[in-house]
Motif scaffolding. Structure first.
Motif, PDB file in Angstrom:
ATOM      1  N   LEU A   5       0.734  -1.233   0.271  1.00 43.79           N
ATOM      2  CA  LEU A   5      -0.313   0.114   0.079  1.00 43.79           C
ATOM      3  C   LEU A   5       0.782   0.740  -0.128  1.00 43.79           C
ATOM      4  O   LEU A   5       1.962   1.214   0.396  1.00 43.79           O
ATOM      5  CB  LEU A   5      -0.700  -0.020   1.351  1.00 43.79           C
ATOM      6  N   GLU A   9      -2.851   5.345   0.896  1.00 42.33           N
ATOM      7  CA  GLU A   9      -3.647   4.037   1.066  1.00 42.33           C
ATOM      8  C   GLU A   9      -3.574   3.811   2.579  1.00 42.33           C
ATOM      9  O   GLU A   9      -4.866   3.752   3.081  1.00 42.33           O
ATOM     10  CB  GLU A   9      -3.716   3.376   0.058  1.00 42.33           C
ATOM     11  N   ARG A  10      -2.686   3.626   2.975  1.00 42.53           N
ATOM     12  CA  ARG A  10      -2.582   3.006   4.577  1.00 42.53           C
ATOM     13  C   ARG A  10      -2.841   4.559   5.422  1.00 42.53           C
ATOM     14  O   ARG A  10      -3.828   3.827   6.237  1.00 42.53           O
ATOM     15  CB  ARG A  10      -0.935   3.643   4.932  1.00 42.53           C
ATOM     16  N   ILE A  85      -9.772   0.024  -1.581  1.00 47.85           N
ATOM     17  CA  ILE A  85      -7.984  -0.503  -1.936  1.00 47.85           C
ATOM     18  C   ILE A  85      -7.552  -1.485  -1.271  1.00 47.85           C
ATOM     19  O   ILE A  85      -7.236  -2.530  -2.138  1.00 47.85           O
ATOM     20  CB  ILE A  85      -7.407   0.624  -0.398  1.00 47.85           C
ATOM     21  N   LYS A  89      -5.727  -4.139  -3.070  1.00 48.01           N
ATOM     22  CA  LYS A  89      -4.232  -4.363  -3.911  1.00 48.01           C
ATOM     23  C   LYS A  89      -3.749  -6.175  -2.584  1.00 48.01           C
ATOM     24  O   LYS A  89      -2.997  -6.452  -2.417  1.00 48.01           O
ATOM     25  CB  LYS A  89      -3.595  -3.245  -3.430  1.00 48.01           C
TER      26      LYS A  89
END
Length: 134
Positions: A5, A9-10, A85, A89
């Motif tokens: 990520l 995104e985190r 997300i 991913k």
């Protein structure tokens, strides 16, 4: 195999999770309750694993809106985006994220005198935001 990520995104995952805890905690505010609730939530978040744990335990803290009326409108979409997300991913972590967020919300609600109707209503809104199909 899970893709790594990005920092953004985190932060989205963290905003959703920490924001959900904040929403439940503030549904029935009180100073003593806040301390107990913080410890309860941290235990649930620490029990996560893999990509979810990395996202929730590294990097900066999320910045929530200062206006309490705007927090929910920032957090619930962040929860939905976090699922998108993860589906893209790291699909195997979608259920983990849902479970961790809901466990943290539940622990926060139960940490001080049981779950109030306001806390239960907020948990239902969080659950709805996390109910997107996988």
């Amino acid at each position: 195999m899970a893709e790594r990520l990005t920092a953004e995104e985190r932060l989205t995952l963290k905003t959703g999770a920490f924001g959900a805890v904040f929403l439940v905690s503030n549904a029935d505010p009180g100073m003593v309750a806040v301390i107990r609730e913080s410890f309860a939530a941290s235990g649930a978040l620490a029990n996560s694993g893999g990509v979810v744990k990395e996202a929730l335990t590294t990097g900066p803290l999320p910045k929530l809106p200062r206006d309490p009326a705007q927090i929910e409108s920032a957090v619930l979409p962040a929860l939905a985006r976090a699922l998108e997300i993860l589906r893209e991913k790291s699909p195997a972590d979608v259920a983990t994220y849902r479970d961790v967020v809901l466990a943290a919300a539940d622990r926060v609600a139960r940490a001080h005198r049981g779950v109030t109707p306001e806390e239960a209503a907020m948990i239902d809104r969080i659950r709805s935001a996390l109910a997107q199909p996988t």
